[in-house]
Scaffold this motif. Sequence first.
Motif, mmCIF file in Angstrom:
data_model
loop_
_atom_site.group_PDB
_atom_site.id
_atom_site.type_symbol
_atom_site.label_atom_id
_atom_site.label_comp_id
_atom_site.label_asym_id
_atom_site.label_seq_id
_atom_site.Cartn_x
_atom_site.Cartn_y
_atom_site.Cartn_z
ATOM 1 N N LEU A 51 0.873 -1.166 0.000
ATOM 2 C CA LEU A 51 0.000 0.000 0.000
ATOM 3 C C LEU A 51 0.917 1.225 0.000
ATOM 4 C CD1 LEU A 51 -2.837 1.264 0.201
ATOM 5 C CD2 LEU A 51 -2.617 1.095 2.685
ATOM 6 N N PRO A 52 1.312 1.695 -1.179
ATOM 7 C CA PRO A 52 2.284 2.789 -1.245
ATOM 8 C C PRO A 52 1.681 4.134 -0.834
ATOM 9 C CG PRO A 52 1.521 2.251 -3.445
ATOM 10 C CD PRO A 52 0.890 1.246 -2.500
ATOM 11 N N SER A 53 2.542 5.092 -0.583
ATOM 12 C CA SER A 53 2.067 6.414 -0.168
ATOM 13 C C SER A 53 1.228 7.074 -1.255
ATOM 14 C CB SER A 53 3.241 7.306 0.232
ATOM 15 O OG SER A 53 4.123 7.458 -0.850
ATOM 16 N N ARG A 54 1.473 6.747 -2.505
ATOM 17 C CA ARG A 54 0.682 7.293 -3.604
ATOM 18 C C ARG A 54 -0.221 6.190 -4.178
ATOM 19 N NH1 ARG A 54 1.884 12.181 -5.444
ATOM 20 N NH2 ARG A 54 1.260 11.695 -7.579
ATOM 21 N N ALA A 55 -0.975 5.574 -3.284
ATOM 22 C CA ALA A 55 -1.842 4.455 -3.670
ATOM 23 C C ALA A 55 -2.895 4.911 -4.671
ATOM 24 C CB ALA A 55 -2.511 3.872 -2.424
ATOM 25 N N GLU A 56 -3.308 3.979 -5.512
ATOM 26 C CA GLU A 56 -4.320 4.264 -6.530
ATOM 27 C C GLU A 56 -5.684 4.526 -5.895
ATOM 28 O OE1 GLU A 56 -4.107 4.813 -9.664
ATOM 29 O OE2 GLU A 56 -2.169 3.987 -10.218
ATOM 30 N N GLU A 57 -6.480 5.264 -6.651
ATOM 31 C CA GLU A 57 -7.875 5.456 -6.312
ATOM 32 C C GLU A 57 -8.669 5.479 -7.609
ATOM 33 O OE1 GLU A 57 -8.808 10.146 -6.104
ATOM 34 O OE2 GLU A 57 -7.769 9.333 -4.358
ATOM 35 N N VAL A 58 -9.963 5.313 -7.477
ATOM 36 C CA VAL A 58 -10.866 5.443 -8.615
ATOM 37 C C VAL A 58 -11.895 6.491 -8.201
ATOM 38 C CG1 VAL A 58 -12.518 4.272 -10.115
ATOM 39 C CG2 VAL A 58 -10.451 3.076 -9.366
ATOM 40 N N SER A 59 -11.766 7.677 -8.779
ATOM 41 C CA SER A 59 -12.585 8.803 -8.345
ATOM 42 C C SER A 59 -13.878 8.966 -9.136
ATOM 43 C CB SER A 59 -11.774 10.099 -8.388
ATOM 44 O OG SER A 59 -11.283 10.324 -9.684
ATOM 45 N N GLU A 60 -13.999 8.332 -10.287
ATOM 46 C CA GLU A 60 -15.229 8.441 -11.066
ATOM 47 C C GLU A 60 -16.278 7.489 -10.496
ATOM 48 O OE1 GLU A 60 -13.893 7.682 -15.058
ATOM 49 O OE2 GLU A 60 -12.695 9.521 -15.082
ATOM 50 N N GLU A 61 -17.322 8.058 -9.940
ATOM 51 C CA GLU A 61 -18.340 7.264 -9.236
ATOM 52 C C GLU A 61 -19.079 6.289 -10.132
ATOM 53 O OE1 GLU A 61 -21.659 10.806 -9.350
ATOM 54 O OE2 GLU A 61 -19.956 10.914 -7.997
ATOM 55 N N ASP A 62 -19.022 6.519 -11.438
ATOM 56 C CA ASP A 62 -19.718 5.626 -12.363
ATOM 57 C C ASP A 62 -18.759 4.787 -13.205
ATOM 58 O OD1 ASP A 62 -18.698 7.711 -13.845
ATOM 59 O OD2 ASP A 62 -20.537 8.061 -14.998
ATOM 60 N N SER A 63 -17.525 4.644 -12.739
ATOM 61 C CA SER A 63 -16.561 3.829 -13.489
ATOM 62 C C SER A 63 -17.094 2.403 -13.612
ATOM 63 C CB SER A 63 -15.189 3.835 -12.806
ATOM 64 O OG SER A 63 -15.282 3.224 -11.542
ATOM 65 N N PRO A 64 -16.873 1.772 -14.768
ATOM 66 C CA PRO A 64 -17.381 0.407 -14.948
ATOM 67 C C PRO A 64 -16.721 -0.568 -13.974
ATOM 68 C CG PRO A 64 -16.115 1.118 -16.869
ATOM 69 C CD PRO A 64 -16.163 2.270 -15.924
ATOM 70 N N VAL A 65 -17.511 -1.525 -13.508
ATOM 71 C CA VAL A 65 -17.045 -2.525 -12.552
ATOM 72 C C VAL A 65 -17.086 -3.894 -13.211
ATOM 73 C CG1 VAL A 65 -17.603 -3.700 -10.375
ATOM 74 C CG2 VAL A 65 -17.759 -1.209 -10.526
ATOM 75 N N GLU A 66 -15.993 -4.632 -13.054
ATOM 76 C CA GLU A 66 -15.946 -6.017 -13.505
ATOM 77 C C GLU A 66 -15.853 -6.908 -12.272
ATOM 78 O OE1 GLU A 66 -13.136 -9.114 -16.044
ATOM 79 O OE2 GLU A 66 -12.470 -7.053 -15.786
ATOM 80 N N ILE A 67 -16.772 -7.820 -12.129
ATOM 81 C CA ILE A 67 -16.741 -8.762 -11.011
ATOM 82 C C ILE A 67 -15.813 -9.902 -11.407
ATOM 83 C CG2 ILE A 67 -18.108 -10.356 -9.619
ATOM 84 C CD1 ILE A 67 -20.458 -8.365 -9.939
ATOM 85 N N LEU A 68 -14.734 -10.069 -10.644
ATOM 86 C CA LEU A 68 -13.685 -11.037 -10.983
ATOM 87 C C LEU A 68 -13.924 -12.425 -10.400
ATOM 88 C CD1 LEU A 68 -10.622 -8.688 -10.383
ATOM 89 C CD2 LEU A 68 -11.725 -9.234 -12.569
#
Length: 169
Positions: A51-68
């Motif tokens: 978990l790096p200090s510049r960890a990723e995020e997804v800020s678009e509330e409607d970003s597509p989701v893939e169930i893995l």
Amino acid sequence: MTGTRAYAVREDLKTYNQRLLDYVKEGGNLIVLYNTPEFVPGKWAPFPGELPSRAEEVSEEDSPVEILAPDHAVFNWPNAIGKADFDGWVEQRGSKFWTDWDQAYQPMIATGDEGQAPQKGGWLWARHGRGHYTYFAYAFHRQLPYGVPGAYRLLANLLSLNQPRPASR
């Protein structure tokens, strides 16, 4: 369930974290909500991760989701969870995603902002002993106050991971 950013503000959580891991190992269910880099997966999770200090995020509330992992219990009981459960989310999908993790973890969904590679480190699940360990960096702290139905359904499933399913009729 540990709260959002709990490892940044609760020294006792770090001090006694092994008790939580022992609880999981003996059959418990622990959900660690998103944390800042004060949470060190190699120290406080059952298996290593980053978990790096510049960890990723997804800020678009409607970003597509893939169930893995659609066959995993968390997507099937007590609620059937599908892509529609991620509709209507507000402000963001999530923040502080792991960038690397031990193969003992299973990524559960992938999502990403436009132009961003799909992010898989926002929801990781692992069997630890007889129990369940989940790192969940998706924004329940935003969805639940707004009454987003899919977030409530998903939370119910996460909390039910160590509960026996009722017998089929």
